[in-house]
Design a protein around this motif. Structure first.
Motif, PDB file in Angstrom:
ATOM      1  N   THR A   3      10.508 -52.549 -19.283  1.00 13.41           N
ATOM      2  CA  THR A   3      10.340 -52.123 -20.668  1.00 13.41           C
ATOM      3  C   THR A   3       9.776 -53.256 -21.506  1.00 13.41           C
ATOM      4  N   SER A   4      10.186 -54.493 -21.211  1.00 15.76           N
ATOM      5  CA  SER A   4       9.697 -55.634 -21.992  1.00 15.76           C
ATOM      6  C   SER A   4       8.191 -55.819 -21.822  1.00 15.76           C
ATOM      7  N   HIS A   5       7.687 -55.555 -20.627  1.00 14.17           N
ATOM      8  CA  HIS A   5       6.239 -55.682 -20.391  1.00 14.17           C
ATOM      9  C   HIS A   5       5.490 -54.618 -21.198  1.00 14.17           C
ATOM     10  N   LEU A   9       2.824 -55.169 -24.282  1.00 14.06           N
ATOM     11  CA  LEU A   9       1.493 -54.552 -24.328  1.00 14.06           C
ATOM     12  C   LEU A   9       1.311 -53.775 -25.626  1.00 14.06           C
ATOM     13  N   GLN A  10       2.356 -53.057 -26.044  1.00  9.51           N
ATOM     14  CA  GLN A  10       2.282 -52.282 -27.285  1.00  9.51           C
ATOM     15  C   GLN A  10       2.115 -53.204 -28.490  1.00  9.51           C
ATOM     16  N   LEU A  11       2.796 -54.340 -28.483  1.00 10.12           N
ATOM     17  CA  LEU A  11       2.656 -55.302 -29.571  1.00 10.12           C
ATOM     18  C   LEU A  11       1.245 -55.871 -29.623  1.00 10.12           C
ATOM     19  N   LYS A  12       0.690 -56.196 -28.455  1.00 10.17           N
ATOM     20  CA  LYS A  12      -0.679 -56.717 -28.404  1.00 10.17           C
ATOM     21  C   LYS A  12      -1.651 -55.659 -28.916  1.00 10.17           C
ATOM     22  N   HIS A  13      -1.434 -54.408 -28.512  1.00 10.41           N
ATOM     23  CA  HIS A  13      -2.295 -53.302 -28.936  1.00 10.41           C
ATOM     24  C   HIS A  13      -2.248 -53.166 -30.456  1.00 10.41           C
ATOM     25  N   LEU A  48      -1.500 -49.565 -20.468  1.00 13.35           N
ATOM     26  CA  LEU A  48      -0.304 -48.855 -20.906  1.00 13.35           C
ATOM     27  C   LEU A  48      -0.235 -47.462 -20.275  1.00 13.35           C
ATOM     28  N   ALA A  49      -1.370 -46.794 -20.161  1.00 12.69           N
ATOM     29  CA  ALA A  49      -1.410 -45.451 -19.592  1.00 12.69           C
ATOM     30  C   ALA A  49      -0.995 -45.457 -18.122  1.00 12.69           C
ATOM     31  N   ARG A  50      -1.230 -46.557 -17.431  1.00 14.57           N
ATOM     32  CA  ARG A  50      -0.848 -46.660 -16.024  1.00 14.57           C
ATOM     33  C   ARG A  50       0.658 -46.824 -15.847  1.00 14.57           C
ATOM     34  N   HIS A  51       1.351 -47.214 -16.913  1.00 15.74           N
ATOM     35  CA  HIS A  51       2.787 -47.495 -16.807  1.00 15.74           C
ATOM     36  C   HIS A  51       3.561 -46.385 -17.359  1.00 15.74           C
TER      37      HIS A  51
END
Length: 51
Positions: A3-5, A9-13, A48-51
């Motif tokens: 979840t942290s990864h 990614l969401q924060l970077k986005h 993100l879509a891959r996860h």
């Protein structure tokens, strides 16, 4: 997937989204900068879509 990864990614986005908005808000936006940021944002979205 951690979840942290995904959160990172969401924060970077979100950060890239903000930078794109800031650049487009300038009187003379730099198209090259905007394109570069959009490409990076798209790569993050795909990851993100891959996860």
């Amino acid at each position: 997937m951690e979840t942290s990864h995904v959160s990172a990614l969401q924060l970077k986005h979100a950060g890239l989204e903000r930078r794109i908005h800031e650049e487009l808000s300038r009187p003379m936006p730099d198209d090259a900068v905007v394109q570069s940021l959009k490409k990076r944002k798209l790569r993050l979205k795909e990851e993100l879509a891959r996860h």
